[in-house]
Design a protein around this motif. Structure first.
Motif, PDB file in Angstrom:
ATOM      1  N   TYR A 193      57.028   9.877  11.909  1.00  0.00           N
ATOM      2  CA  TYR A 193      58.142   8.935  11.866  1.00  0.00           C
ATOM      3  C   TYR A 193      58.632   8.842  10.422  1.00  0.00           C
ATOM      4  N   SER A 194      59.917   8.570  10.292  1.00  0.00           N
ATOM      5  CA  SER A 194      60.567   8.451   8.989  1.00  0.00           C
ATOM      6  C   SER A 194      61.245   7.098   8.901  1.00  0.00           C
ATOM      7  N   MET A 195      61.166   6.472   7.699  1.00  0.00           N
ATOM      8  CA  MET A 195      61.724   5.132   7.533  1.00  0.00           C
ATOM      9  C   MET A 195      61.738   4.781   6.044  1.00  0.00           C
ATOM     10  N   PRO A 196      62.363   3.669   5.704  1.00  0.00           N
ATOM     11  CA  PRO A 196      62.261   3.193   4.326  1.00  0.00           C
ATOM     12  C   PRO A 196      60.851   2.639   4.066  1.00  0.00           C
ATOM     13  N   GLN A 197      60.355   2.880   2.847  1.00  0.00           N
ATOM     14  CA  GLN A 197      59.072   2.290   2.474  1.00  0.00           C
ATOM     15  C   GLN A 197      59.202   0.775   2.390  1.00  0.00           C
ATOM     16  N   GLY A 198      58.087   0.071   2.664  1.00  0.00           N
ATOM     17  CA  GLY A 198      58.115  -1.378   2.633  1.00  0.00           C
ATOM     18  C   GLY A 198      58.412  -1.930   1.245  1.00  0.00           C
ATOM     19  N   ASP A 199      58.663  -3.221   1.210  1.00  0.00           N
ATOM     20  CA  ASP A 199      59.008  -3.899  -0.041  1.00  0.00           C
ATOM     21  C   ASP A 199      57.849  -4.750  -0.538  1.00  0.00           C
ATOM     22  N   LYS A 200      57.989  -5.212  -1.738  1.00  0.00           N
ATOM     23  CA  LYS A 200      56.999  -6.069  -2.378  1.00  0.00           C
ATOM     24  C   LYS A 200      57.444  -7.516  -2.273  1.00  0.00           C
ATOM     25  N   GLU A 219      62.332   5.747  -2.027  1.00  0.00           N
ATOM     26  CA  GLU A 219      61.972   4.680  -1.086  1.00  0.00           C
ATOM     27  C   GLU A 219      61.936   5.171   0.353  1.00  0.00           C
ATOM     28  N   LYS A 220      62.084   6.470   0.546  1.00  0.00           N
ATOM     29  CA  LYS A 220      62.149   7.038   1.879  1.00  0.00           C
ATOM     30  C   LYS A 220      60.852   7.757   2.221  1.00  0.00           C
ATOM     31  N   LEU A 221      60.291   7.454   3.403  1.00  0.00           N
ATOM     32  CA  LEU A 221      59.104   8.136   3.921  1.00  0.00           C
ATOM     33  C   LEU A 221      59.558   9.123   4.994  1.00  0.00           C
ATOM     34  N   LYS A 222      59.055  10.377   4.912  1.00  0.00           N
ATOM     35  CA  LYS A 222      59.507  11.415   5.834  1.00  0.00           C
ATOM     36  C   LYS A 222      58.336  12.222   6.380  1.00  0.00           C
ATOM     37  N   SER A 223      58.417  12.569   7.686  1.00  0.00           N
ATOM     38  CA  SER A 223      57.586  13.585   8.350  1.00  0.00           C
ATOM     39  C   SER A 223      56.099  13.269   8.341  1.00  0.00           C
ATOM     40  N   GLY A 224      55.718  12.003   8.374  1.00  0.00           N
ATOM     41  CA  GLY A 224      54.310  11.658   8.374  1.00  0.00           C
ATOM     42  C   GLY A 224      53.970  10.578   9.380  1.00  0.00           C
ATOM     43  N   LEU A 225      52.700  10.205   9.399  1.00  0.00           N
ATOM     44  CA  LEU A 225      52.199   9.109  10.224  1.00  0.00           C
ATOM     45  C   LEU A 225      51.443   8.144   9.338  1.00  0.00           C
ATOM     46  N   GLY A 226      51.416   6.885   9.763  1.00  0.00           N
ATOM     47  CA  GLY A 226      50.748   5.877   8.953  1.00  0.00           C
ATOM     48  C   GLY A 226      50.335   4.665   9.755  1.00  0.00           C
ATOM     49  N   GLN A 227      50.513   3.504   9.169  1.00  0.00           N
ATOM     50  CA  GLN A 227      50.005   2.268   9.749  1.00  0.00           C
ATOM     51  C   GLN A 227      50.684   1.887  11.051  1.00  0.00           C
ATOM     52  N   LEU A 228      51.910   2.313  11.260  1.00  0.00           N
ATOM     53  CA  LEU A 228      52.628   1.896  12.464  1.00  0.00           C
ATOM     54  C   LEU A 228      52.119   2.577  13.731  1.00  0.00           C
ATOM     55  N   THR A 229      51.298   3.611  13.603  1.00  0.00           N
ATOM     56  CA  THR A 229      50.814   4.335  14.792  1.00  0.00           C
ATOM     57  C   THR A 229      49.303   4.538  14.787  1.00  0.00           C
ATOM     58  N   ASP A 230      48.567   3.813  13.930  1.00  0.00           N
ATOM     59  CA  ASP A 230      47.121   4.060  13.824  1.00  0.00           C
ATOM     60  C   ASP A 230      46.286   3.250  14.801  1.00  0.00           C
ATOM     61  N   GLY A 231      46.918   2.389  15.590  1.00  0.00           N
ATOM     62  CA  GLY A 231      46.187   1.620  16.587  1.00  0.00           C
ATOM     63  C   GLY A 231      45.461   0.411  16.039  1.00  0.00           C
ATOM     64  N   LEU A 232      45.643   0.088  14.772  1.00  0.00           N
ATOM     65  CA  LEU A 232      44.974  -1.061  14.151  1.00  0.00           C
ATOM     66  C   LEU A 232      45.966  -2.201  13.986  1.00  0.00           C
ATOM     67  N   ILE A 233      45.509  -3.417  14.261  1.00  0.00           N
ATOM     68  CA  ILE A 233      46.357  -4.602  14.266  1.00  0.00           C
ATOM     69  C   ILE A 233      46.089  -5.441  13.013  1.00  0.00           C
ATOM     70  N   ALA A 234      47.154  -5.897  12.401  1.00  0.00           N
ATOM     71  CA  ALA A 234      47.043  -6.736  11.205  1.00  0.00           C
ATOM     72  C   ALA A 234      46.727  -8.179  11.595  1.00  0.00           C
ATOM     73  N   PRO A 235      46.151  -8.994  10.676  1.00  0.00           N
ATOM     74  CA  PRO A 235      45.849 -10.401  10.983  1.00  0.00           C
ATOM     75  C   PRO A 235      47.115 -11.233  11.094  1.00  0.00           C
ATOM     76  N   GLU A 236      46.969 -12.436  11.657  1.00  0.00           N
ATOM     77  CA  GLU A 236      48.129 -13.319  11.831  1.00  0.00           C
ATOM     78  C   GLU A 236      48.795 -13.630  10.504  1.00  0.00           C
ATOM     79  N   ASP A 237      47.993 -13.994   9.514  1.00  0.00           N
ATOM     80  CA  ASP A 237      48.531 -14.320   8.198  1.00  0.00           C
ATOM     81  C   ASP A 237      48.592 -13.037   7.386  1.00  0.00           C
ATOM     82  N   PHE A 238      49.782 -12.645   6.989  1.00  0.00           N
ATOM     83  CA  PHE A 238      49.922 -11.369   6.280  1.00  0.00           C
ATOM     84  C   PHE A 238      49.213 -11.377   4.934  1.00  0.00           C
ATOM     85  N   LYS A 239      48.899 -12.553   4.380  1.00  0.00           N
ATOM     86  CA  LYS A 239      48.214 -12.623   3.089  1.00  0.00           C
ATOM     87  C   LYS A 239      46.743 -12.227   3.187  1.00  0.00           C
TER      88      LYS A 239
END
Length: 555
Positions: A193-200, A219-239
């Motif tokens: 998947y390709s998309m803009p990299q996240g922000d700070k 700022e562009k991510l191309k032709s790879g896989l990462g956190q959006l498809t790894d099957g792992l869920i983030a906690p409720e509080d992003f901090k």
């Protein structure tokens, strides 16, 4: 999806807590075949071997003691890793763990690797990628002796068709290795998947896709896989992802840096697929300027160069009551393509996403790239637009799609033929009922015949009865449903024949002569004889020839 009140929100709250995962890493832990032999010798290669026959790459199977008992490279291991043993898995697999072992060699071996690195290959990457953990580390722990195995859980997992083990040593030494890989075959179909990299966010929280293995170009991510498809869920509080070690984080984008434009994510799949739904696990901490997207648009393409046709549009009802993350599902109405583009529109200052998964299945058919199409419909799509041209529905092209018109035509002809036959039968029945049928009218001449004094005829139409006055008709099978009326109530009974005149004995010669010692006296008439009647009798008979008064004796 429209929420009309707090009780409705409470009712659907459990759905928000449902986790969406493209894979389940805890269930993807099976050995892939080095020990068992499922992976063939031809699929195992190495940069070099000290002796191919005894310690070649095909000997590097964990818990196996064949010939030399391990793979041993020709050169010694150094910090500059050059030697490797490679496993070809043929198709994309999710690799969740690796295991290594030294060369025991029936007690004669002394070689093992204390550390090693991993590299993997996937067709969309077009090159070998060095594996890094979430802490950005490359070295993985190896063995401490020649016989004990050591297993390492990979976090994040690896999506690869090929994987390499590279022995490492901080000082020059001879090493040998036996290896195994654990995981499962990847069936979700997403190759990149390709998309803009996240922000700070602020000065402390970087909402980046840290595990992305593709190209990071500005700022562009191309032709790879990462956190959006790894099957792992983030906690409720992003901090919490920044305070807890080995915790999956959120990928976030800030509205201020996008100039009012939506976030665009393009997914590439291994083949043309039929899509039924997409699920996005999103954050909704609205008190911290984080909300679910207000609108999502989904586009489809066969070649990935042009996205034609109306997109599927989904509007999300704003929720400013519950801050829990939720799974947002969008129906894709069996649309077809190999590339899917998502556009997410901001509802607040931030959009945070942890996981995106698709419900899809491979499909076959004749599909034309968008550049060769003259119309605005993708492939064999049939777009059905709503009041606002939203949620178009497409018809799926399959292997038998080209025969669909013929089959429908045959079925239509068969249905029309059946209707014509039914109408014809109904018409004939109505015509048959409305016309008089001679067979249903009884023939009085055939039912009743003139009485005969002689012997009745032997016709089977009549019963043999004692009274020959009238012939009684037999029961006719064709008239069972209707009993003929008793005709005696309509016709008078025929009179009986007059009884024959009584015959008395003729007078003897003696009587005629009126002579003799005894004069004849006729017997009295029977009781049923009618009363006396006067008859004109001939001048002779029953009168005595003697003189005297002429007295009338009887009839």
């Amino acid at each position: 999806m429209r929420l009309v009140g707090p009780w409705t929100i409470v009712a659907v709250l459990p759905l928000f807590l449902t986790e969406v995962r493209s894979i389940e890493p805890s269930q993807c832990i099976a050995p892939l075949g080095m020990e068992s032999g499922t992976i063939k010798d031809d699929d195992i290669k190495a940069s070099s071997s000290f002796d191919h026959g005894h310690v070649g790459p095909h000997r590097g199977r964990i818990r196996n003691e064949v010939h030399g008992g391990a793979w041993c490279p020709q050169t010694q291991a150094t910090p500059d890793t050059r030697e490797w043993i490679e496993i070809d898995l043929k198709t994309i697999h999710v690799i969740t763990a690796t295991e290594t072992q030294g060369r025991f060699g029936n007690g004669q071996g002394v070689e093992f690797a204390e550390s090693y690195m991993l590299e993997y290959f996937r067709p969309s990457l077009k090159k070998w990628i060095r594996y890094r953990t979430k802490n950005n580390g490359e070295l993985l722990k190896g063995n401490i002796n020649t016989y004990l195995e050591h297993k390492t859980i990979l976090d994040p997992p690896i999506w690869a068709t090929k994987i390499r083990f590279l022995p490492y040593s901080s000082h020059k030494r001879t090493v040998c290795m036996r290896v195994e890989v654990y995981g499962c075959k990847y069936t979700e179909g997403v190759t990149s998947y390709s998309m803009p990299q996240g922000d700070k966010k602020g000065s402390s929280w970087e909402l980046y896709d840290f595990t992305y293995d593709g190209h990071w170009d500005g700022e562009k991510l191309k032709s790879g896989l990462g956190q959006l498809t790894d099957g792992l869920i983030a906690p409720e509080d992003f901090k919490l992802a920044f305070h807890q070690e080995n915790t999956q984080g959120w990928v976030g984008w800030k509205n201020d840096t996008r100039e009012g434009k939506p976030i665009e994510i393009v997914f590439e799949f291994d083949r043309i697929r039929e899509f039924t739904a997409v699920h996005l696990y999103t954050n909704n901490q609205f008190t911290r300027d984080v909300q679910v997207f207000s609108e999502a648009r989904v586009f489809f393409s066969v070649a990935g160069k042009r996205y034609k046709g109306e997109p599927i549009t989904f509007d999300y009802m704003e929720d400013r009551i519950f801050e829990t993350p939720r799974n947002v599902s969008i129906k894709l109405h069996h649309r077809v393509g190999r590339f899917v583009k998502l556009q997410l529109f901001f509802a607040s200052k931030w959009i945070l996403i942890s996981e995106i998964a698709f419900d899809s299945s491979p499909t076959t058919g004749n599909f034309t790239e968008e550049e060769e199409l003259d119309n605005n419909i993708q492939g064999d799509q049939t777009v059905v637009s709503g009041p606002e041209n939203k949620n178009p529905i497409s018809a799926v092209s399959s292997t038998g799609g080209q025969y669909l018109g013929i089959i429908v035509g045959i079925l239509a002809v068969a249905v029309v033929f059946m209707i014509v036959v039914v109408l014809y039968i109904v018409h004939q029945q109505r015509k048959y009922k409305s016309s008089p049928r001679p067979s249903q009218i009884p023939d009085k001449a055939a039912l009743y015949r003139t009485p005969s004094l002689g012997r009745l005829t032997t016709s089977t139409d009549y019963e043999d009865v004692r009274n020959p006055e009238y012939a009684v008709p037999l029961h006719q099978s064709s008239q069972r449903c209707r009993t003929p009326p008793n005709l005696q109530n309509f016709f008078p009974k025929a009179p009986s024949l007059p009884p024959p005149s009584e015959q008395y004995y003729a007078a003897t010669e003696i009587f005629r002569q009126g002579t003799g010692p005894v004069q004849f006296k006729p017997p009295p008439p029977p009781l049923n004889t009618p009363p006396p009647m006067r008859h004109q009798m001939p001048p002779q008979g029953r009168y005595g020839s003697g003189g005297g008064n002429r007295t009338f004796v009887g009839p």
